[in-house]
Design a protein around this motif. Sequence first.
Motif, PDB file in Angstrom:
ATOM      1  N   MET A   1      62.891  59.757  28.553  1.00 36.17           N
ATOM      2  CA  MET A   1      62.745  58.807  27.471  1.00 36.17           C
ATOM      3  C   MET A   1      62.149  57.517  27.993  1.00 36.17           C
ATOM      4  O   MET A   1      62.384  57.117  29.122  1.00 36.17           O
TER       5      MET A   1
ATOM      6  N   GLY B   1      62.407  53.930  20.825  1.00 34.10           N
ATOM      7  CA  GLY B   1      62.545  54.936  21.867  1.00 34.10           C
ATOM      8  C   GLY B   1      61.634  56.128  21.608  1.00 34.10           C
ATOM      9  O   GLY B   1      61.471  56.551  20.454  1.00 34.10           O
ATOM     10  N   TYR B   2      61.053  56.648  22.669  1.00 35.34           N
ATOM     11  CA  TYR B   2      60.163  57.807  22.598  1.00 35.34           C
ATOM     12  C   TYR B   2      60.512  58.785  23.707  1.00 35.34           C
ATOM     13  O   TYR B   2      61.030  58.387  24.755  1.00 35.34           O
ATOM     14  N   GLU B   3      60.157  60.031  23.515  1.00 30.95           N
ATOM     15  CA  GLU B   3      60.390  61.040  24.545  1.00 30.95           C
ATOM     16  C   GLU B   3      59.506  60.803  25.767  1.00 30.95           C
ATOM     17  O   GLU B   3      59.909  61.076  26.889  1.00 30.95           O
TER      18      GLU B   3
END
Length: 105
Positions: A1, A57-59
């Motif tokens: 993340m 938030g992002y992967e």
Amino acid sequence: MIVEERIYTLQPGKVPEMVRLYGEEGLPLQIRYLGRFIGYFTVEAGGNVNQVVFMWGYESAQDRAVRRERLAKDPEWQQYLQKVMPLLVKQENRLLKPTEFSPIR
């Protein structure tokens, strides 16, 4: 993340207008496309009080790029940008990588 931190410096006195526009128009659109909303903040003390800070938030960086590209193509997003761009003085972006013991992972 990864976590994207964005800091927008606004024209003096424009924080309340930006917060209102973002809450009413920008955030609902971004939630539709961007995924994990972490928070939106104003500066209470220290530094520049004409700033807003928000985090998503992002992967991965690729996940972020794909999601932001989809958002950018939405006509409603383009209309929203026309309203907020005159309020902005400066934009800063950082991609943050949480440590293994961070509560946000």
